[in-house]
Design a protein around this motif. Structure first.
Motif, PDB file in Angstrom:
ATOM      1  N   MET A 147      23.988  -7.503 -12.810  1.00 27.63           N
ATOM      2  CA  MET A 147      23.946  -6.848 -11.517  1.00 27.63           C
ATOM      3  C   MET A 147      24.190  -5.357 -11.694  1.00 27.63           C
ATOM      4  N   TYR A 148      23.906  -4.648 -10.632  1.00 25.37           N
ATOM      5  CA  TYR A 148      24.103  -3.212 -10.662  1.00 25.37           C
ATOM      6  C   TYR A 148      24.718  -2.762  -9.346  1.00 25.37           C
ATOM      7  N   ARG A 149      25.235  -1.559  -9.370  1.00 32.50           N
ATOM      8  CA  ARG A 149      25.869  -0.990  -8.175  1.00 32.50           C
ATOM      9  C   ARG A 149      24.869  -0.111  -7.427  1.00 32.50           C
ATOM     10  N   ASP A 153      17.823 -11.427 -21.068  1.00 30.52           N
ATOM     11  CA  ASP A 153      19.068 -11.030 -20.414  1.00 30.52           C
ATOM     12  C   ASP A 153      19.078 -11.396 -18.931  1.00 30.52           C
ATOM     13  N   ALA A 154      17.887 -11.460 -18.332  1.00 24.91           N
ATOM     14  CA  ALA A 154      17.777 -11.819 -16.919  1.00 24.91           C
ATOM     15  C   ALA A 154      17.699 -13.338 -16.713  1.00 24.91           C
ATOM     16  N   ASP A 202      24.114   3.143  -8.942  1.00 25.91           N
ATOM     17  CA  ASP A 202      23.165   3.170 -10.056  1.00 25.91           C
ATOM     18  C   ASP A 202      21.789   3.629  -9.581  1.00 25.91           C
ATOM     19  N   SER A 260      19.578  -3.159 -13.869  1.00 27.85           N
ATOM     20  CA  SER A 260      20.523  -4.061 -14.525  1.00 27.85           C
ATOM     21  C   SER A 260      20.674  -3.781 -16.016  1.00 27.85           C
ATOM     22  N   HIS A 261      19.789  -2.937 -16.562  1.00 24.51           N
ATOM     23  CA  HIS A 261      19.789  -2.666 -18.003  1.00 24.51           C
ATOM     24  C   HIS A 261      19.649  -1.179 -18.319  1.00 24.51           C
ATOM     25  N   ASP A 297      14.917  -4.156 -10.230  1.00 21.55           N
ATOM     26  CA  ASP A 297      16.135  -4.920 -10.526  1.00 21.55           C
ATOM     27  C   ASP A 297      16.395  -4.995 -12.026  1.00 21.55           C
TER      28      ASP A 297
END
Length: 102
Positions: A1-3, A94-95, A6, A40-41, A36
């Motif tokens: 996940m990300y903020r 990774d997803a 970001d 996320s990366h 996304d």
């Protein structure tokens, strides 16, 4: 996940990703997946961000069934095809996806 922050911090790269998605005529789902995956990366080094964005765009299109060639994605993102080739499978794994084995 990300903020949410970001997105703000990486707006330059997201703009490039959106521009490339538009030129490739990708679906909304592919664009959303790519955003996304990228957020996320996001790598720490700015020099790695264009390649990661390109790999995310390629992988996002694959997930959506809106495939484009690695060369077309790389050209649209102004990176080398090798940059996409070296990163997209890791992003998918990774997803939680299994990369195709063609």
């Amino acid at each position: 996940m990300y903020r949410a922050s970001d997105e703000v911090q990486n707006e330059e790269w997201l703009t490039d990703l959106r521009r490339a998605a538009e030129s490739l005529e990708l679906s909304g789902e592919a664009r959303s997946n790519a955003t996304d995956l990228f957020l996320s990366h996001v790598p720490d080094a700015d020099r790695s961000k264009p390649a990661t964005a390109a790999a995310a765009l390629y992988a996002g299109a694959l997930i959506a069934g809106d495939e484009r060639s690695q060369t077309d994605v790389a050209d649209a993102m102004d990176v080398t095809r090798l940059s996409v080739q070296q990163r997209w499978k890791e992003l998918l794994r990774d997803a939680g996806f299994s990369p195709p084995t063609w």
